[in-house]
Structures are given as structure tokens and as C-alpha cells.
Design a protein around this motif. Structure first.
Motif, PDB file in Angstrom:
ATOM      1  N   LYS A   1       1.804 -13.123 -35.669  1.00  0.00           N
ATOM      2  CA  LYS A   1       0.873 -13.465 -34.586  1.00  0.00           C
ATOM      3  C   LYS A   1       0.668 -12.300 -33.622  1.00  0.00           C
ATOM      4  N   ARG A   2       1.750 -11.567 -33.358  1.00  0.00           N
ATOM      5  CA  ARG A   2       1.655 -10.475 -32.374  1.00  0.00           C
ATOM      6  C   ARG A   2       0.881  -9.290 -32.913  1.00  0.00           C
ATOM      7  N   TRP A   3       1.055  -8.954 -34.195  1.00  0.00           N
ATOM      8  CA  TRP A   3       0.540  -7.683 -34.679  1.00  0.00           C
ATOM      9  C   TRP A   3      -0.509  -7.764 -35.783  1.00  0.00           C
ATOM     10  N   LEU A   4      -0.626  -8.903 -36.455  1.00  0.00           N
ATOM     11  CA  LEU A   4      -1.535  -8.957 -37.609  1.00  0.00           C
ATOM     12  C   LEU A   4      -2.774  -9.816 -37.396  1.00  0.00           C
ATOM     13  N   GLU A   5      -2.731 -10.748 -36.481  1.00  0.00           N
ATOM     14  CA  GLU A   5      -3.874 -11.647 -36.295  1.00  0.00           C
ATOM     15  C   GLU A   5      -5.135 -10.861 -35.960  1.00  0.00           C
ATOM     16  N   GLY A   6      -6.227 -11.209 -36.659  1.00  0.00           N
ATOM     17  CA  GLY A   6      -7.513 -10.566 -36.405  1.00  0.00           C
ATOM     18  C   GLY A   6      -7.740  -9.283 -37.165  1.00  0.00           C
ATOM     19  N   LYS A   7      -6.747  -8.833 -37.925  1.00  0.00           N
ATOM     20  CA  LYS A   7      -6.886  -7.574 -38.657  1.00  0.00           C
ATOM     21  C   LYS A   7      -7.164  -7.849 -40.135  1.00  0.00           C
ATOM     22  N   THR A   8      -7.959  -6.975 -40.747  1.00  0.00           N
ATOM     23  CA  THR A   8      -8.260  -7.058 -42.177  1.00  0.00           C
ATOM     24  C   THR A   8      -8.288  -5.652 -42.768  1.00  0.00           C
ATOM     25  N   GLY A   9      -8.285  -5.595 -44.097  1.00  0.00           N
ATOM     26  CA  GLY A   9      -8.473  -4.323 -44.795  1.00  0.00           C
ATOM     27  C   GLY A   9      -7.454  -3.266 -44.417  1.00  0.00           C
ATOM     28  N   GLU A  10      -7.931  -2.052 -44.216  1.00  0.00           N
ATOM     29  CA  GLU A  10      -7.048  -0.919 -43.937  1.00  0.00           C
ATOM     30  C   GLU A  10      -6.299  -1.091 -42.625  1.00  0.00           C
ATOM     31  N   ALA A  11      -6.955  -1.681 -41.634  1.00  0.00           N
ATOM     32  CA  ALA A  11      -6.302  -1.901 -40.343  1.00  0.00           C
ATOM     33  C   ALA A  11      -5.100  -2.826 -40.491  1.00  0.00           C
ATOM     34  N   LEU A  12      -5.231  -3.837 -41.341  1.00  0.00           N
ATOM     35  CA  LEU A  12      -4.130  -4.763 -41.598  1.00  0.00           C
ATOM     36  C   LEU A  12      -2.986  -4.048 -42.290  1.00  0.00           C
ATOM     37  N   THR A  13      -3.294  -3.262 -43.304  1.00  0.00           N
ATOM     38  CA  THR A  13      -2.251  -2.527 -44.027  1.00  0.00           C
ATOM     39  C   THR A  13      -1.500  -1.578 -43.100  1.00  0.00           C
ATOM     40  N   LYS A  14      -2.234  -0.876 -42.249  1.00  0.00           N
ATOM     41  CA  LYS A  14      -1.602   0.051 -41.301  1.00  0.00           C
ATOM     42  C   LYS A  14      -0.710  -0.689 -40.317  1.00  0.00           C
ATOM     43  N   ALA A  15      -1.169  -1.862 -39.872  1.00  0.00           N
ATOM     44  CA  ALA A  15      -0.366  -2.647 -38.930  1.00  0.00           C
ATOM     45  C   ALA A  15       0.931  -3.121 -39.573  1.00  0.00           C
ATOM     46  N   ILE A  16       0.867  -3.536 -40.824  1.00  0.00           N
ATOM     47  CA  ILE A  16       2.076  -3.953 -41.537  1.00  0.00           C
ATOM     48  C   ILE A  16       3.052  -2.777 -41.646  1.00  0.00           C
ATOM     49  N   ARG A  17       2.536  -1.627 -42.040  1.00  0.00           N
ATOM     50  CA  ARG A  17       3.405  -0.447 -42.209  1.00  0.00           C
ATOM     51  C   ARG A  17       4.061  -0.056 -40.883  1.00  0.00           C
ATOM     52  N   ALA A  18       3.320  -0.166 -39.798  1.00  0.00           N
ATOM     53  CA  ALA A  18       3.846   0.263 -38.505  1.00  0.00           C
ATOM     54  C   ALA A  18       4.826  -0.744 -37.912  1.00  0.00           C
ATOM     55  N   HIS A  19       4.511  -2.027 -38.011  1.00  0.00           N
ATOM     56  CA  HIS A  19       5.227  -3.027 -37.222  1.00  0.00           C
ATOM     57  C   HIS A  19       6.254  -3.858 -37.974  1.00  0.00           C
ATOM     58  N   PHE A  20       6.342  -3.685 -39.305  1.00  0.00           N
ATOM     59  CA  PHE A  20       7.317  -4.437 -40.085  1.00  0.00           C
ATOM     60  C   PHE A  20       8.422  -3.552 -40.651  1.00  0.00           C
ATOM     61  N   PHE A  21       8.357  -2.262 -40.378  1.00  0.00           N
ATOM     62  CA  PHE A  21       9.366  -1.324 -40.866  1.00  0.00           C
ATOM     63  C   PHE A  21       9.826  -0.439 -39.705  1.00  0.00           C
ATOM     64  N   ALA A  22      10.960   0.217 -39.888  1.00  0.00           N
ATOM     65  CA  ALA A  22      11.538   1.016 -38.801  1.00  0.00           C
ATOM     66  C   ALA A  22      12.224   2.252 -39.365  1.00  0.00           C
ATOM     67  N   ASP A  23      11.499   2.994 -40.188  1.00  0.00           N
ATOM     68  CA  ASP A  23      12.109   4.103 -40.929  1.00  0.00           C
ATOM     69  C   ASP A  23      11.902   5.464 -40.292  1.00  0.00           C
ATOM     70  N   THR A  24      11.344   5.518 -39.088  1.00  0.00           N
ATOM     71  CA  THR A  24      11.268   6.769 -38.328  1.00  0.00           C
ATOM     72  C   THR A  24      11.582   6.446 -36.873  1.00  0.00           C
ATOM     73  N   ARG A  25      11.854   7.471 -36.069  1.00  0.00           N
ATOM     74  CA  ARG A  25      12.156   7.214 -34.664  1.00  0.00           C
ATOM     75  C   ARG A  25      10.987   6.539 -33.958  1.00  0.00           C
TER      76      ARG A  25
END
Length: 248
Positions: free
Chosen positions: A106-130
Motif C-alpha cells: 500500500k505504501r510503495w506500490l499502489e498506483g504504479k504500473t509497468g517499469e515504475a512498478l518494477t523499479k518500486a519493487i526493486r527499491a522498496h522490497f530489498f536492502a542490498d545497498t546502503r
């Protein structure tokens, strides 16, 4: 209060999730990962415990108030983590994909589609860099918000949070700005100054001007070798110059 073990996923699971974001888009947007968690290596236990209760109260609203309250809730739940463990990608993958999935969606993915959605998932569901564990991951960023606030203003971390989240740019300048995160003496001095004189926070152009004056006055100084009173005196001079600039 019922405590649970802090769990994390195996490295193979973490790698597979990162590599298969596109194939799992539907899971991120709706059904989730519970079935996969029951099959794979998703439940490696640490020797730490946490309180799951506060995590159920996380508010996905995109407001400063929600950000502050969520940071407090995550700290109440996960204060047992050490800073070292709080950089562990596999712990935060577990939380964003299972215990905190609904909030993260709800916080990070709602309203997003396509490339924007994929980028949001990569940024907000993982923590592999500082940048991701400190600033982006849906849950870890909240833990780090509070840890940083407590480090900079141990006598009143909630006051520190209220200053840091006065605006998005304020967080950028006090937490995310290169150098300040690893030089807490400067950031702590800034927060003490802002807490002692709300005038500088009333308008964005005022604290921006203050930061400009600090850049000039602090150039070449080793803040780590200065006493707290010396830092405060320097900050107050910068504040006086800022007020003078707005006097006319």
C-alpha cells in the motif's frame, strides 16, 4: 506481549527474488509469497526476538506524521537489532515479503504500473545497498530513521524525527546528504540548533540559507575534534547570519 524470533531468508532465496521480480509482479501486487515461504528456506532464525504487534499498526499514508509514527513503531518492534544486523538484506526481505507485505504494497506500490512498478519493487522490497537499507526499503528505512534520530538527539529522538521529517528535503539534507550520515557531530549540531530555535524551520528558505552558511563556516573544520559547546557556538553564528540575511 508475545515475542517472535527474528527470521531471515537464505541467500539463494534472496538472489532468486531479486532475479525474478518481473515474474512475481502479481505476487507483489496481490497474492504474496506465503506459499513459497512454506516450500523454501525462508525461516532461518537469529538469536534475537521482536514484538510483531507494532508492525500491525503501520500506516501506509504518505505523510510526515505517518513516517514519524511508523519509525517509532518499527523501533518498538525491532529495537533488539544491532546496526550491523540492520544492514542485512535477507532480514528485510523477509519482513517486506511476509510480515509487512500489506503495508509495503500500500505504501510503495499502489498506483504504479509497468517499469515504475518494477523499479518500486526493486527499491522498496530489498536492502542490498546502503542507500536501500537506509533510505528505500519499506521497513528498514523506518528502523534507521529512529536509530539515526536517537543517535543524533538521544535525549529526545521523537523531537529529532519531527525535525528531520519537516519536509522531504530536510531528510535529504540531514540524513541522506553525503558525509553527514557518517559525521554525526555535524548532524547532531544541526538538530540541536533547529530544536532550540523554531524560527529557522518556519520557512524552507531559512533552513536552506542556514545550511549554506554552515557549508561556508564549517569548511575545513574537523567537527569530530570539537567540543559540543564549540559546535553549538559555530551553529549559532550560522543562525545569526541567516537571520541577518532575512532582516530586510
Amino acid at each position: 506481549m508475545s515475542l517472535n524470533k527474528v527470521l531471515y531468508v537464505g541467500q539463494a532465496v534472496a538472489d532468486q527474488l531479486i532475479d525474478s521480480i518481473d515474474e512475481n509482479v502479481d505476487r507483489y501486487c496481490s497474492e504474496g509469497f506465503q506459499d513459497l515461504a512454506e516450500q523454501g528456506n525462508w525461516e532461518i532464525a537469529t538469536n534475537l526476538t521482536y514484538d510483531p504487534g507494532p508492525l500491525k499498526e503501520l500506516d501506509p499514508a504518505r505523510t510526515a506524521e505517518a513516517e514519524i509514527n511508523n519509525s517509532i513503531l518499527v523501533w518498538r518492534s525491532l529495537s533488539s537489532l544491532t546496526p550491523s544486523l540492520a544492514t542485512e538484506n535477507r532480514i528485510w526481505i523477509r519482513f517486506t515479503h511476509l510480515e509487512c507485505l500489506g503495508f509495503s504494497q500500500k505504501r510503495w506500490l499502489e498506483g504504479k504500473t509497468g517499469e515504475a512498478l518494477t523499479k518500486a519493487i526493486r527499491a522498496h522490497f530489498f536492502a542490498d545497498t546502503r542507500t536501500r537499507w537506509r533510505d528505500d526499503n519499506a521497513v528498514s528505512r523506518l528502523w534507521w530513521n529512529y536509530w539515526i534520530a536517537q543517535r543524533l538527539m538521544p535525549e529526545d529522538p521523537e523531537k529529532a524525527l519531527s525535525i528531520i521529517f519537516r519536509s522531504t528535503d530536510m531528510r535529504l539534507n540531514t540524513v541522506e546528504r553525503p558525509g553527514l550520515f557518517i559525521r554525526p557531530a555535524i548532524s547532531a549540531g544541526i538538530l540541536r540548533t533547529f530544536a532550540s530555535d523554531e524560527w529557522v524551520l518556519a520557512r524552507e528558505e531559512r533552513w536552506r540559507k542556514f545550511m549554506t552558511e554552515l557549508n561556508k563556516a564549517g569548511a575545513g573544520k574537523v567537527f569530530e575534534a570539537m567540543k559540543e559547546t564549540e559546535i553549538d557556538q559555530l551553529m549559532n553564528r550560522c543562525l545569526d547570519r541567516t537571520k541577518s540575511a532575512f532582516a530586510f
